[in-house]
Design a protein around this motif. Structure first.
Motif, PDB file in Angstrom:
ATOM      1  N   GLY A   1     130.063  70.926  57.531  1.00 16.06           N
ATOM      2  CA  GLY A   1     129.095  69.814  57.276  1.00 16.06           C
ATOM      3  C   GLY A   1     128.652  68.743  58.086  1.00 16.06           C
ATOM      4  N   ARG A   2     127.810  68.343  57.754  1.00 16.28           N
ATOM      5  CA  ARG A   2     127.000  67.005  58.556  1.00 16.28           C
ATOM      6  C   ARG A   2     127.501  65.792  58.039  1.00 16.28           C
ATOM      7  NH1 ARG A   2     121.842  64.606  57.408  1.00 16.28           N
ATOM      8  NH2 ARG A   2     121.145  63.223  58.975  1.00 16.28           N
ATOM      9  N   VAL A   3     128.076  64.915  58.787  1.00 11.15           N
ATOM     10  CA  VAL A   3     128.848  63.602  58.270  1.00 11.15           C
ATOM     11  C   VAL A   3     128.514  62.414  58.895  1.00 11.15           C
ATOM     12  CG1 VAL A   3     130.861  65.124  57.367  1.00 11.15           C
ATOM     13  CG2 VAL A   3     130.651  64.016  59.819  1.00 11.15           C
TER      14      VAL A   3
ATOM     15  N   ILE B   1     129.599  76.382  60.602  1.00 11.25           N
ATOM     16  CA  ILE B   1     130.563  77.600  60.737  1.00 11.25           C
ATOM     17  C   ILE B   1     129.937  78.921  60.489  1.00 11.25           C
ATOM     18  CG2 ILE B   1     132.711  78.509  59.409  1.00 11.25           C
ATOM     19  CD1 ILE B   1     133.862  75.832  58.683  1.00 11.25           C
ATOM     20  N   MET B   2     130.180  79.727  61.474  1.00 12.27           N
ATOM     21  CA  MET B   2     129.633  81.252  61.322  1.00 12.27           C
ATOM     22  C   MET B   2     130.811  82.145  61.207  1.00 12.27           C
ATOM     23  SD  MET B   2     126.595  80.508  63.864  1.00 12.27           S
ATOM     24  CE  MET B   2     127.359  78.713  64.453  1.00 12.27           C
ATOM     25  N   GLY B   3     131.051  82.841  59.958  1.00 12.44           N
ATOM     26  CA  GLY B   3     132.314  83.588  59.915  1.00 12.44           C
ATOM     27  C   GLY B   3     131.878  85.081  59.823  1.00 12.44           C
TER      28      GLY B   3
ATOM     29  N   LEU C   1     120.070  78.486  59.920  1.00  8.50           N
ATOM     30  CA  LEU C   1     121.277  77.937  59.562  1.00  8.50           C
ATOM     31  C   LEU C   1     121.180  76.417  59.895  1.00  8.50           C
ATOM     32  CD1 LEU C   1     124.312  77.672  58.933  1.00  8.50           C
ATOM     33  CD2 LEU C   1     124.942  78.507  61.242  1.00  8.50           C
ATOM     34  N   ALA C   2     121.601  75.603  58.943  1.00  4.85           N
ATOM     35  CA  ALA C   2     121.141  74.192  59.340  1.00  4.85           C
ATOM     36  C   ALA C   2     122.486  73.663  60.308  1.00  4.85           C
ATOM     37  CB  ALA C   2     121.028  73.352  57.853  1.00  4.85           C
ATOM     38  N   LYS C   3     122.334  72.603  60.872  1.00  7.04           N
ATOM     39  CA  LYS C   3     123.627  72.020  61.396  1.00  7.04           C
ATOM     40  C   LYS C   3     124.240  71.214  60.364  1.00  7.04           C
ATOM     41  CE  LYS C   3     121.921  70.744  66.124  1.00  7.04           C
ATOM     42  NZ  LYS C   3     121.398  69.858  66.897  1.00  7.04           N
ATOM     43  N   GLY C   4     125.521  71.742  60.319  1.00  5.38           N
ATOM     44  CA  GLY C   4     126.497  71.418  59.180  1.00  5.38           C
ATOM     45  C   GLY C   4     126.448  72.558  58.270  1.00  5.38           C
ATOM     46  N   GLY C   5     125.806  73.638  58.491  1.00  6.86           N
ATOM     47  CA  GLY C   5     125.840  74.524  57.253  1.00  6.86           C
ATOM     48  C   GLY C   5     127.089  75.631  57.670  1.00  6.86           C
ATOM     49  N   ALA C   6     126.990  76.599  56.682  1.00  6.59           N
ATOM     50  CA  ALA C   6     128.043  77.292  56.721  1.00  6.59           C
ATOM     51  C   ALA C   6     127.260  79.104  56.600  1.00  6.59           C
ATOM     52  CB  ALA C   6     129.232  77.632  55.773  1.00  6.59           C
ATOM     53  N   ALA C   7     127.461  79.961  57.467  1.00  6.78           N
ATOM     54  CA  ALA C   7     127.013  81.220  57.430  1.00  6.78           C
ATOM     55  C   ALA C   7     128.063  82.412  57.431  1.00  6.78           C
ATOM     56  CB  ALA C   7     126.074  81.342  58.407  1.00  6.78           C
ATOM     57  N   ALA C   8     127.751  83.443  56.765  1.00  9.19           N
ATOM     58  CA  ALA C   8     128.503  84.534  57.034  1.00  9.19           C
ATOM     59  C   ALA C   8     127.724  85.930  57.720  1.00  9.19           C
ATOM     60  CB  ALA C   8     128.881  85.173  55.621  1.00  9.19           C
ATOM     61  N   ILE C   9     128.605  86.513  58.638  1.00 11.76           N
ATOM     62  CA  ILE C   9     128.011  87.705  59.152  1.00 11.76           C
ATOM     63  C   ILE C   9     128.706  88.940  58.707  1.00 11.76           C
ATOM     64  CG2 ILE C   9     127.135  88.699  61.720  1.00 11.76           C
ATOM     65  CD1 ILE C   9     127.526  86.003  62.605  1.00 11.76           C
TER      66      ILE C   9
END
Length: 621
Positions: A381-383, A395-397, A233-241
């Motif tokens: 996101g990375r901003v 975000i890890m949801g 998972l990249a910094k600023g990324g979104a993942a689902a578990i």
């Protein structure tokens, strides 16, 4: 009853209750109501939010218990949308879905939250050591750092100029101790002079502005090998578990919260069972930050919203958490959000939608379910911040599909908006294989984005190593269907070697013990060295099998036992030992199985997917 002093009322709005349906209250107003305006319902002034308006009638979703409310009771309008109060003192807090500080409420009212009770979201009496970072006469820009506060030993709170405020600084407070409501600066703007304090109020459904969105370029390291190496998972990324009951979603998120290299952790317990939230609240204050040794709570915010709390508060808790995350991101920090679980949030949307008699979509969920999920995950996101720094929200949801069915709407819609999918497997969890992430069903689209970081950090072609390991695992997955029917003994020796190789990768690399002092966390350099050694053993074993050596002979080697135990016996600080293990491995194989052409095959990849030379395919006489 203590009411937050920042709450104001709108005298132009006079309303009364006309009907009640669970958490949905119908009101009639003789003034001006706004969509998404916060109102105080009934004599107890329970908090609600306007979600529909039809002429002088409106619908309110209430964030507290509606038992005992009666038609005719008054409704007070605040004139403000649902907002969070941002400032020093948030870190280490335990909040509910609408940002009420549960520890302070517990101190005043006991274990159970009485309806209508509240408390100041930020401590108004505490003094903070403030050091200015700007001088009078300077030009102030929105998002610029006004000063700093040592909020905890792990986190420096950076007081920022609010978005939309810019102009000449006409006065700055000296270094000293101040409360959150005291003036720190005055700025002359086009609209007039503006006084700046430590406090900002922000509407939870409105994303905070940024200067520029940046592409992800580095991994969010978690110390979990199957995630960092195979599905990063990249910094600023979104993942689902996603995973069914008992597959380890909460434990996985707890491990990620403890070990990931984010600066700030926000854990949202959204609609989960009370015993799980209790476990989090009990365990987190005892955890130590692995890098500094300080309590992990010194960089953590917990949002607790259990399944027995009002259903509407679940919906608000997600927005509360991500709004707090954006505030710390704008300071230039990397923030990680653990949302457990978005399925309970979606169920809250379904219940509210049903009571509003809206047209249902798949499985009764509202037609706007996908839109709400997209709005949430897109706030990651990375901003480049307004102040010119760099920050990110990852975000890890967790998703809790009924019966572990990944085809249900929440899981399917979530897959559209995340680029990393860690599919938890019930069979793996039942076999006590953790993390129970299914290698075949999971994926990450951040592989290319973080490849450069891995190559620069480890000096290895990590992409090729992962490709080779995945080929072993995928081929083994195909062979297991045959093994279940006729047994492994009926396989050709080369296929037995594939099964052996895949088992070594799973047991020796992917499986990780969260309670083992050595294995609970694995540094990137150790991860890649481990994978390299395992693949070298498998590749050399494939050469031997193609020369006619039975695969079971490899299990009898001393090196096999060493490789299966190295994850718990080689500490992170001793990763160089893996280089010696690799040399010993090659020496043992070449000594026990002397082949004339070892020198020509020992320096190149000899994985099963590589077409072997003709002489390698021929068994020795």
């Amino acid at each position: 009853m203590t009411r937050d002093r920042t709450t104001t009322t709108d005298s132009s709005c006079d309303a009364n209750i006309t009907g009640i349906s669970g958490p949905v209250v119908h009101i009639k107003s003789r003034g001006r109501l706004r969509m998404l305006e916060v109102v105080l319902v009934g004599h107890d002034q329970v908090v609600g939010e306007v979600i529909a308006i039809d002429g002088d009638r409106a619908v309110v979703q209430v964030y507290e218990d509606t038992s005992g409310l009666r038609p005719g009771e008054p409704v007070t309008c605040t004139g403000k949308p649902l907002s969070v109060e941002l400032g020093p003192g948030l870190i280490s807090q335990v909040l509910d879905g609408i940002q009420r500080p549960l520890e302070r409420i517990h101190a005043s009212s006991g274990t159970f939250i009485r309806r209508g009770i509240s408390a100041p979201r930020l401590d108004r009496k505490r003094g903070w050591e403030y050091k200015p970072a700007i001088k009078a006469g300077a030009q102030a820009e929105e998002g610029q750092i006004l000063g700093t506060i040592p909020e905890t030993p792990l986190l420096e709170h950076r007081v920022m100029i609010p978005p939309g405020v810019q102009g000449e600084v006409v006065w700055v407070a000296k270094a000293g101790t101040y409360t959150v409501d005291e003036s720190l600066a005055r700025i002359k703007t086009v609209q007039g002079e503006r006084t700046i304090t430590m406090v900002q109020n922000w509407e939870v459904r409105l994303p905070r502005p940024v200067r520029q969105r940046l592409a992800p370029d580095g991994p969010l390291l978690t110390g979990q090998r199957i995630i960092d190496t195979f599905f990063p998972l990249a910094k600023g990324g979104a993942a689902a578990i996603p995973g069914g009951f008992g597959t380890g979603k909460t434990i996985t998120q707890n491990n990620l919260a403890k070990w990931c290299d984010a600066d700030v952790i926000i854990y949202i317990g959204c609609g989960e069972r009370g015993n799980e939230i209790t476990g989090v609240l009990h365990d987190f204050p005892k955890l130590r930050d692995p890098l500094t040794g300080h309590p992990l709570m010194e960089r953590t915010i917990l949002i607790a919203n259990t399944s027995n709390m009002p259903v509407a508060a679940r919906e608000a808790s997600i927005y509360t958490g991500v709004s707090l995350a954006e505030y710390f991101r704008d300071m230039g920090y990397h923030v990680a959000i653990m949302a457990d679980s978005t399925s309970r949030w979606a169920e809250a949307l379904r219940e509210i939608s049903g009571r509003l008699e809206e047209m249902p979509a798949e499985e009764g969920f509202p037609a706007y379910l996908a839109t709400r999920l997209a709005e949430f995950y897109e706030r990651s996101g990375r901003v480049r911040t307004l102040g010119g720094g760099e920050g990110s929200i990852s975000i890890m949801g967790a998703v809790s599909p009924p019966g572990g069915d990944f085809t249900e709407p929440v899981t399917q819609h979530t897959k559209r908006f995340v680029r990393c999918f860690w599919a938890l497997d019930k069979e793996l969890a039942s076999a006590r294989f953790f993390p129970a992430i299914n290698v075949i069903d999971s994926y990450s689209e951040y592989d290319e984005a973080v490849e450069g970081w891995w190559r620069e950090t480890t000096g290895e072609n990590v992409g090729e190593l992962k490709k080779q390991a995945r080929l072993y695992l995928r081929e083994d997955d195909r062979l297991q269907q045959i093994v279940r029917l006729i047994g492994e003994d009926a396989l050709p020796e080369e296929q037995k070697m594939i099964v052996l190789a895949a088992d070594m990768i799973r047991q020796g690399f992917l499986q990780q013990n969260a309670y083992d002092k050595v294995d609970m966390f694995c540094r990137p350099d150790k991860q890649i060295k481990m994978l390299k050694v395992l693949l070298r053993f498998c590749d050399m074993g494939m050469v031997l099998v193609r020369k006619g050596i039975p695969a079971f002979r490899l299990r009898e080697m001393d090196s096999y036992q060493v490789l299966m135990r190295m994850k718990t016996q080689v500490a992170n600080e001793e990763a160089e030992r893996l280089d010696q293990i690799l040399k010993d491995l090659e020496q043992e194989i070449q000594t026990q199985f002397p082949l004339e052409d070892w020198e020509t095959v020992s320096g190149r990849s000899t994985g099963f997917y590589t077409e072997p030379a003709k002489e390698e395919r021929e068994a020795p006489e």
